[in-house]
Design a protein around this motif. Structure first.
Motif, mmCIF file in Angstrom:
data_model
loop_
_atom_site.group_PDB
_atom_site.id
_atom_site.type_symbol
_atom_site.label_atom_id
_atom_site.label_comp_id
_atom_site.label_asym_id
_atom_site.label_seq_id
_atom_site.Cartn_x
_atom_site.Cartn_y
_atom_site.Cartn_z
ATOM 1 N N THR A 268 20.146 -25.482 -2.589
ATOM 2 C CA THR A 268 19.942 -24.814 -2.778
ATOM 3 C C THR A 268 21.192 -24.112 -2.399
ATOM 4 O O THR A 268 21.812 -23.871 -1.875
ATOM 5 N N TYR A 269 21.817 -23.194 -3.474
ATOM 6 C CA TYR A 269 22.776 -21.579 -2.902
ATOM 7 C C TYR A 269 23.036 -21.285 -4.395
ATOM 8 O O TYR A 269 22.710 -20.787 -5.433
ATOM 9 N N GLU A 270 24.048 -20.032 -3.999
ATOM 10 C CA GLU A 270 23.843 -19.271 -4.750
ATOM 11 C C GLU A 270 25.196 -18.957 -4.419
ATOM 12 O O GLU A 270 25.846 -18.255 -3.311
ATOM 13 N N SER B 94 24.854 -24.034 1.887
ATOM 14 C CA SER B 94 23.742 -23.973 1.314
ATOM 15 C C SER B 94 22.799 -24.064 2.215
ATOM 16 O O SER B 94 22.677 -24.982 3.006
ATOM 17 N N GLY C 168 17.311 -27.839 -8.980
ATOM 18 C CA GLY C 168 16.212 -28.405 -8.040
ATOM 19 C C GLY C 168 17.142 -29.537 -8.093
ATOM 20 O O GLY C 168 18.222 -29.633 -8.094
ATOM 21 N N GLY D 277 23.539 -25.523 -7.448
ATOM 22 C CA GLY D 277 22.420 -24.601 -7.209
ATOM 23 C C GLY D 277 21.445 -24.258 -7.062
ATOM 24 O O GLY D 277 20.456 -23.777 -6.166
ATOM 25 N N LYS D 278 21.102 -24.514 -8.895
ATOM 26 C CA LYS D 278 20.121 -23.367 -8.775
ATOM 27 C C LYS D 278 18.993 -24.329 -9.763
ATOM 28 O O LYS D 278 17.765 -23.964 -10.003
#
Length: 281
Positions: free
Chosen positions: A250-252, A173, A245, A242-243
């Motif tokens: 952040t991560y996906e 992340s 904010g 992670g999306k």
């Protein structure tokens, strides 16, 4: 799923017993403990604004939301969050819980006759007595928290490892110019997420089985009519955090991560639905 008794008309007016209790005892709690995040589109936690954007809307927003005010206080997410010590806003004090419970009980009686019809839906899990889906035990229908406990009982370390859930701890992340793996914060349970891929797998698995940590992985769904318990579903917190904010990195998730979570949930759900679980004291 419908109520046994239709809600009485015009009961949400200013003179209703529920609103009188709300104005006197619940509004001060919400203003002090909840509004800074849940009535604020700009809060750093990006919390859902289920209270609306001003205190004049708090009551109407809550009573129109059957996940908050329903035919059973045991199916209210407002009270469930009130018992969550890891919630950013903290858990409710014993006195506050008593006040919220009294208010929710009054609204349940006034709006729904205080009764939820039947037991789990056809998609739901076993009854309180461990029977097959769609069949009630003699004590009545499941509540959401009871179903959460049963589902946690169905989780096994073998399934957790075999589906690849511990590997989520290695997900990278990004926060500013720095990159972290999830386990760098969550190996010791930050935010009630216990994630480790090595020595602490068994301990962290046990931590994730039951509320409040388990809300990060699964939760109950409610009837849109009266808020009664329907089923256990994925919560998608690991997918979505992670999306969102705010202050969190952040991560996906990779397709492999998504497949692991889906496989773990479906494996556990199938066992739970078929009643193939051993209750844990």
């Amino acid at each position: 799923m419908a109520c046994v008794q239709d809600p009485p008309p015009d009961l949400a007016g200013a003179g209703s017993p529920g609103q009188e209790i709300f104005n006197a005892y619940i509004m001060p709690i919400l203003e002090q403990r909840c509004a800074s995040c849940h009535a604020n589109p700009s809060d750093p936690n990006m919390a859902p604004d289920y209270l609306g954007t001003s205190k004049t809307k708090f009551y109407d927003m809550l009573v129109q939301n059957v996940t908050m005010v329903s035919c059973s206080i045991d199916n209210s997410m407002l009270l469930a969050k009130g018992f969550d010590k890891d919630h950013p806003g903290g858990d409710l004090s014993p006195s506050e819980r008593e006040k919220v419970t009294t208010w929710l009980s009054t609204e349940a009686l006034d709006r729904f006759g205080g009764v939820c019809r039947g037991g789990p839906s056809e998609q739901g899990g076993p009854s309180e007595q461990g029977g097959p889906s769609g069949h009630d035990g003699p004590s009545g229908p499941l509540t959401g928290m009871e179903a959460m406990k049963q589902f946690g009982d169905c989780m096994t370390l073998e399934d957790w490892v075999a589906t690849g859930m511990p590997l989520m701890a290695n997900l990278p992340s990004q926060l500013g110019n720095q990159t972290f793996q999830c386990k760098s914060c969550h190996s010791e349970g930050t935010g009630s997420n216990w994630m480790d891929d090595q020595s602490n797998i068994e301990r962290n698995f046990e931590k994730m089985r039951y509320p409040s940590a388990s809300f990060r992985l699964f939760q109950w769904s409610s009837s849109l009519t009266d808020g009664s318990y329907e089923d256990i579903v994925q919560s998608y917190r690991w997918h979505d955090k992670g999306k969102e904010g705010g202050n969190h990195p952040t991560y996906e998730l990779t397709p492999e991560n998504v497949a692991a979570i889906d496989a773990w949930f479906q494996t556990t759900y199938d066992k739970w639905k078929d009643g193939l679980c051993t209750p844990k004291d």
